[in-house]
Every structure is written in C-alpha cells, then in structure tokens.
Design an enzyme around this catalytic site. Structure first.
Site, PDB file in Angstrom:
ATOM      1  N   ASP A   1      -9.100  20.126  -2.620  1.00 20.54           N
ATOM      2  CA  ASP A   1      -9.890  20.305  -1.400  1.00 20.54           C
ATOM      3  C   ASP A   1     -11.322  20.645  -1.785  1.00 20.54           C
ATOM      4  O   ASP A   1     -11.533  21.389  -2.749  1.00 20.54           O
ATOM      5  CB  ASP A   1      -9.306  21.471  -0.570  1.00 20.54           C
ATOM      6  CG  ASP A   1      -9.345  21.197   0.929  1.00 20.54           C
ATOM      7  OD1 ASP A   1     -10.258  20.499   1.371  1.00 20.54           O
ATOM      8  OD2 ASP A   1      -8.450  21.701   1.645  1.00 20.54           O
TER       9      ASP A   1
ATOM     10  N   HIS B   1     -18.965  17.148   1.210  1.00 18.62           N
ATOM     11  CA  HIS B   1     -18.018  18.168   1.681  1.00 18.62           C
ATOM     12  C   HIS B   1     -16.700  18.132   0.906  1.00 18.62           C
ATOM     13  O   HIS B   1     -15.920  19.081   0.966  1.00 18.62           O
ATOM     14  CB  HIS B   1     -17.745  17.963   3.176  1.00 18.62           C
ATOM     15  CG  HIS B   1     -18.920  18.322   4.038  1.00 18.62           C
ATOM     16  ND1 HIS B   1     -18.988  19.501   4.734  1.00 18.62           N
ATOM     17  CD2 HIS B   1     -20.091  17.684   4.275  1.00 18.62           C
ATOM     18  CE1 HIS B   1     -20.145  19.563   5.389  1.00 18.62           C
ATOM     19  NE2 HIS B   1     -20.836  18.468   5.123  1.00 18.62           N
TER      20      HIS B   1
HETATM   21  C1  GDG Z   1     -13.758  18.876   4.939  1.00 10.65           C
HETATM   22  C2  GDG Z   1     -13.291  19.101   3.498  1.00 10.65           C
HETATM   23  C3  GDG Z   1     -14.343  21.378   3.563  1.00 10.65           C
HETATM   24  C4  GDG Z   1      -7.431  22.475  11.829  1.00 10.65           C
HETATM   25  N1  GDG Z   1      -6.440  22.253  12.723  1.00 10.65           N
HETATM   26  C5  GDG Z   1      -6.944  22.567  13.930  1.00 10.65           C
HETATM   27  C6  GDG Z   1      -8.260  22.984  13.760  1.00 10.65           C
HETATM   28  N2  GDG Z   1      -8.534  22.919  12.466  1.00 10.65           N
HETATM   29  C7  GDG Z   1      -9.826  23.346  11.898  1.00 10.65           C
HETATM   30  C8  GDG Z   1      -9.682  24.491  10.934  1.00 10.65           C
HETATM   31  C9  GDG Z   1     -10.949  24.337  10.100  1.00 10.65           C
HETATM   32  C10 GDG Z   1     -11.147  22.818  10.093  1.00 10.65           C
HETATM   33  O1  GDG Z   1     -10.385  22.280  11.171  1.00 10.65           O
HETATM   34  C11 GDG Z   1     -10.608  22.188   8.823  1.00 10.65           C
HETATM   35  O2  GDG Z   1     -11.500  22.476   7.802  1.00 10.65           O
HETATM   36  P1  GDG Z   1     -11.059  22.384   6.273  1.00 10.65           P
HETATM   37  O3  GDG Z   1     -12.154  22.913   5.445  1.00 10.65           O
HETATM   38  O4  GDG Z   1      -9.788  23.099   6.083  1.00 10.65           O
HETATM   39  O5  GDG Z   1     -10.744  20.847   5.962  1.00 10.65           O
HETATM   40  P2  GDG Z   1     -11.316  19.355   6.275  1.00 10.65           P
HETATM   41  O6  GDG Z   1     -11.150  18.982   7.695  1.00 10.65           O
HETATM   42  O7  GDG Z   1     -10.585  18.485   5.309  1.00 10.65           O
HETATM   43  O8  GDG Z   1     -12.883  19.412   5.950  1.00 10.65           O
HETATM   44  C12 GDG Z   1     -13.063  20.582   3.238  1.00 10.65           C
HETATM   45  C13 GDG Z   1     -14.865  21.017   4.944  1.00 10.65           C
HETATM   46  O9  GDG Z   1     -15.016  19.607   5.098  1.00 10.65           O
HETATM   47  C14 GDG Z   1     -16.225  21.669   5.223  1.00 10.65           C
HETATM   48  O10 GDG Z   1     -17.142  21.358   4.230  1.00 10.65           O
HETATM   49  O11 GDG Z   1     -14.037  22.748   3.516  1.00 10.65           O
HETATM   50  O12 GDG Z   1     -12.707  20.799   1.884  1.00 10.65           O
HETATM   51  O13 GDG Z   1     -12.100  18.350   3.222  1.00 10.65           O
HETATM   52  O14 GDG Z   1     -12.047  24.912  10.755  1.00 10.65           O
HETATM   53  O15 GDG Z   1      -9.582  25.697  11.638  1.00 10.65           O
HETATM   54  N3  GDG Z   1      -9.043  23.390  14.787  1.00 10.65           N
HETATM   55  C15 GDG Z   1      -8.496  23.362  16.032  1.00 10.65           C
HETATM   56  N4  GDG Z   1      -7.201  22.952  16.254  1.00 10.65           N
HETATM   57  C16 GDG Z   1      -6.403  22.549  15.236  1.00 10.65           C
HETATM   58  O16 GDG Z   1      -5.237  22.202  15.485  1.00 10.65           O
HETATM   59  N5  GDG Z   1      -9.225  23.776  17.074  1.00 10.65           N
END
Ligand code: GDG
Length: 456
Positions: free
Chosen positions: A363, A155
């Site tokens: 990322d 990921h």
């Molecule tokens: C890894 C990889 C890759 C965030 N704050 C809150 C919240 N979130 C949710 C967001 C989004 C998720 O968490 C974060 O996803 P990301 O993709 O931005 O980042 P990582 O957590 O680092 O994920 C990344 C991912 O895996 C999938 O393959 O894209 O590059 O690092 O959905 O909305 N959700 C809630 N409250 C929050 O305060 N409910």
C-alpha cells in the site's frame, strides 16, 4: 501568492468535499482559500475525449471537468492505469494485463488533458499533478510551452527497478517523471526505488539530498507521507448515530470485542489473508468463540476489471465457509459489508473496535491505519495491527507490525492485541496519535507545496 492548480483523474466536489475523505477536504480548503483550479475527468461514462469542459466556481476556486469517451475509459482508465500501472506498482506482475492499445490511449488522454489545461494556466501558477493516471502530463504540458513549476505526487507505491523494467514502457514512464520539478512519494522506500533506477540506468548525478541531475534536467525527489485530518476524524467519533450506539451497547452487554477492517475491495489490501488469520485465531483460541467478531467493510471498486471480480468471489467464498463452520444461532463471527458505509458511521465504528486490522500486501500509505488511531479513546484505546508493507508502517512502528503473507504471525498478533494490558495499549496509542496529529493532511500539503514553490 501563486494560484494552485490541482490535476487528478477524478475531481472531488468542492461544494461537498466534507463528505469525502481527508485528502479531498484538505485540498478543497486550500484551493478555496488561495484561489486556483481543480482539473480532471468529469466521471461520466459516455463523453467525447477533448469535448467541452464544464467550469464551476466555488469560492475563489474553479472546478474544471472534462469528458472522456467510452473507449478511453476502457483503455486509459480501466486499461493502462488500473490493469497495468496499479498491479505493476503494487508488485503484482502476475496481474498485469498489458495491451499496446492501453498505452496509446493513456498517452492520448494525457495529451488531450494538457491541451485543455494549458490555456487556463497563468505564468506564476503552481501545478500539482496527482497519481499514476497522469504521469506523462508534465511532459505534454512542456511540449505545449508551459514553463510553470509542476509537481507530481504518487499516492501508490513505486516499485524497485527489477519490477519496473517488466513494463514495456518503463523508460518512457521514468523519462516523463523527469519533466516535473518535484516528484513526491509516500515513503523513503518508494523514493529510493526511483533513485535506484536513475542511478543504475540513467547515470543520474546527485546534487544534494533530494536534488538529481539527469541529462540536462534537474528534479527534486523526496518523500511526503500523506496524513489525515486527524482532529476532524476524531470529532466525528462523538457523533455516533442511534444505530451505531445500539450496536455498541449490544456488544458491551454481551462482552463481545470487535476487530475492524475498512478497505476498498482491492486485491492489494490482503483481505483473503486477513480472513484466514481470523480463522486461524479462532482455531488456536476456541475460548474466543462468541466473544470476538470481525467486521470487514469492503465497498466495491473498479468492478469492470477482471481481477476485482476474482478477489470478490474468493472473499465471499471464504466468508461463507468460515461463518458456516463457526457461526451459532446467536453469533456470526465475520460481518462482511460489500457496500460503502457513511463516513460519519465509520469513525464511531472504529472507536468501538478493540483491534484495527490493516494488513495490505502492499500500500502507498493506507489512511485507514491513521484514521483508526485518530478515532480511539486515549484512555482505553484499541490496538492497531498493521502490515509491514503499508507505507504507514514507515512512521507507525508502535503498531503491531506483521507480515501480511504470514497467517500464523497475524493470528498471533490478533491474540496479542486482544489480550494487551491497558498500560501498553495507552503507551503505544499515545505515540501513534502524536505522530498522526503532527503529520496530518495540512502538514503534508504545506510540505509538498513549499518544496514546489521553492524549486526556482
Ligand atoms: C490510495 C492509496 C493512500 C473505505 N471504505 C469506505 C471508506 N473508505 C475510506 C477510508 C479511507 C479511504 O477510503 C481509503 O484510503 P486508503 O489510504 O486506505 O486507500 P486507497 O483508496 O487505496 O488510496 C493509499 C491513499 O491513496 C492516499 O494517498 O494512502 O495507499 O492506495 O479514508 O476511510 N469511506 C466511506 N465508506 C466506506 O465504506 N465513507
């Protein structure tokens, strides 16, 4: 149809996966429909590694969770996974905290998971292993005689050879990847980095576009960019609760626009640079004072790892300094929330924000960029300002792409986003939305599982 066995460090609750992110929902739905297992750590802090597994049946699927000891949580999870591989794979050699005990625990936990999982597998199962915590799992399963098709999806980014070789275990890590039938990455860049390592150091032979032969082993290496449940997320924007509605109305009455960022508080997300860019925007455009606010949601994560305490302190000092300098009794320029916000509130908050500010330093993909696009009103959409170094940039070039280290460029792009004519906003958004809808979480799942199923 073969059963699907998903293995990840943490297991989403199959019963309440709708409250979690799109990935958990997508995988949970697939599992419930096709029969299978989701296997991983139970998340408790005080178990015995190798201790008894808990099995819960939900629909046709089984959720199997196993305990870990305090020592292994410290050395395998917080140590090797999150103090070595996470910074290393995000190109942050300065933050790698390498200790031999971390790698020993990482290997031992993977061996233990394999011993607990192997007896549950059937000959025809498709096994799908997720993420950097579990790179050696296929190797451990193969040693136990498992011949199933096993795929791995990373990921997070995969670094170029010059960075990877700074890890004392780079050879073991890459060798372990070669025990999978399919190794999936988020982007061409990540897949290219593994191919470069194989070509330069292991004299791999390329058999086809995505097939490689290394020593006696054949592996498929490809990109499978992860997507979101775009229509589900868009639907959530229509259910804004009273609090969010009132916040929106208040801003409308005051003629205030909002820039939004949503990220776990992680040093890879480029949050200090973002705050500095907002500060620069205000310095260069004082006419925007009181008419723009920046809302940053940054829930805590991995707080036991030292580097996370440092980034939090840096961020809090910056927010305090900027707000102290610019705020007035009736305007707080930056609203910073260091708590998790309910997903049902996030979607309408994104829709009500005129700029989505997503500028990680590095990322794997970044789902927030896709969520922001899915949440917009197509008639009057906001503008996505996106880091070139997020995997999402490979597919989302209608966003305003920026270098997250270049504060001036980010400030200029924020200004451009806030002043962009409606016609251009619509045209950019339509192109982005089309791609987010087409390459959604289901398309990602289908593409990976089909590559794995057709391996033999
Ligand atoms: C890894 C990889 C890759 C965030 N704050 C809150 C919240 N979130 C949710 C967001 C989004 C998720 O968490 C974060 O996803 P990301 O993709 O931005 O980042 P990582 O957590 O680092 O994920 C990344 C991912 O895996 C999938 O393959 O894209 O590059 O690092 O959905 O909305 N959700 C809630 N409250 C929050 O305060 N409910």
């Amino acid at each position: 149809m073969s059963r699907l066995v998903v293995v990840s460090n943490r297991v989403a609750n199959l019963r309440s996966a709708n409250h979690a992110g799109g990935l958990a929902v997508g995988l949970a739905d697939t599992l419930k429909q096709r029969e299978g297992i989701w296997f991983g750590w139970n998340g408790a802090a005080d178990g015995v590694t190798g201790g008894e597994a808990q099995v819960e049946r939900v629909g046709r699927a089984e959720q199997v969770t196993v305990p870990l000891s305090r020592e292994d949580i410290a050395n395998y999870y917080l140590g090797y996974a999150n103090s070595v591989l996470w910074p290393l794979f995000h190109y942050r050699l300065d933050l790698v905290d390498y200790r031999p005990a971390f790698f020993e625990s990482y290997q031992r936990v993977n061996e233990t998971f394999a011993r607990q999982l192997a007896p549950l597998l059937k000959a025809d199962d498709l096994v799908w292993v997720h993420d950097y915590h579990l790179i050696p799992l296929a190797r451990c399963l193969r040693k136990l005689g498992c011949r199933q098709r096993i795929g791995f999806f990373l990921h997070i980014p995969f670094p170029p050879p010059d960075i990877l070789v700074a890890s004392p275990n780079h050879a073991e890590l890459v060798d372990a990847l070669l025990d999978y039938d399919v190794v999936g990455f988020q982007t061409h860049t990540d897949a290219g980095n593994l191919k470069a390592y194989l070509g330069e150091r292991l004299s791999a032979v390329q058999l086809g576009d995505t097939r490689f032969q290394v020593g006696g082993r054949n592996v498929t290496i490809d990109r499978f960019p992860i997507g979101i449940d775009a229509s589900g997320f868009a639907a959530m924007t229509r259910q804004a609760d009273d609090e969010v509605q009132i916040d929106l109305m208040r801003r409308r009455v005051l003629g205030r626009r909002q820039i939004i960022g949503v990220d776990r508080l992680d040093y890879s997300k480029g949050l200090p640079e973002r705050l500095k860019a907002f500060d620069r925007l205000m310095a260069q455009h004082p006419e925007l004072e009181k008419s723009v606010t920046y809302l940053q949601v940054a829930p805590p994560t991995r707080e036991e790892v030292g580097a996370y305490g440092d980034i939090r302190a840096e961020l809090e000092a910056l927010v305090g300094a900027i707000n102290g300098r610019l705020a007035d009794f009736n305007w707080t320029p930056i609203r910073y929330i260091h708590r998790s916000v309910d997903r049902s509130k996030l979607a309408p908050l994104m829709r009500g924000s005129q700029v989505g500010f997503v500028t990680p330093l590095r990322d794997g993909m970044n789902l927030v960029a896709k969520e922001y696009v899915a949440a917009q009103d197509p008639e009057d959409p906001g503008v996505l300002v996106l880091s070139r170094f997020a995997g999402a940039a490979e597919e989302m070039d209608e966003a305003l792409l920026v270098n997250p280290y270049d504060i001036d460029e980010m400030a200029r792009s924020l200004h451009r986003a806030l002043t962009m004519p409606l016609a251009e906003r619509r045209q950019r958004h339509a192109a982005l939305l089309e791609q987010v809808l087409r390459h959604d979480s289901k398309a990602w799942l289908d593409a990976f599982l089909s590559a794995l199923a057709h391996r033999r």
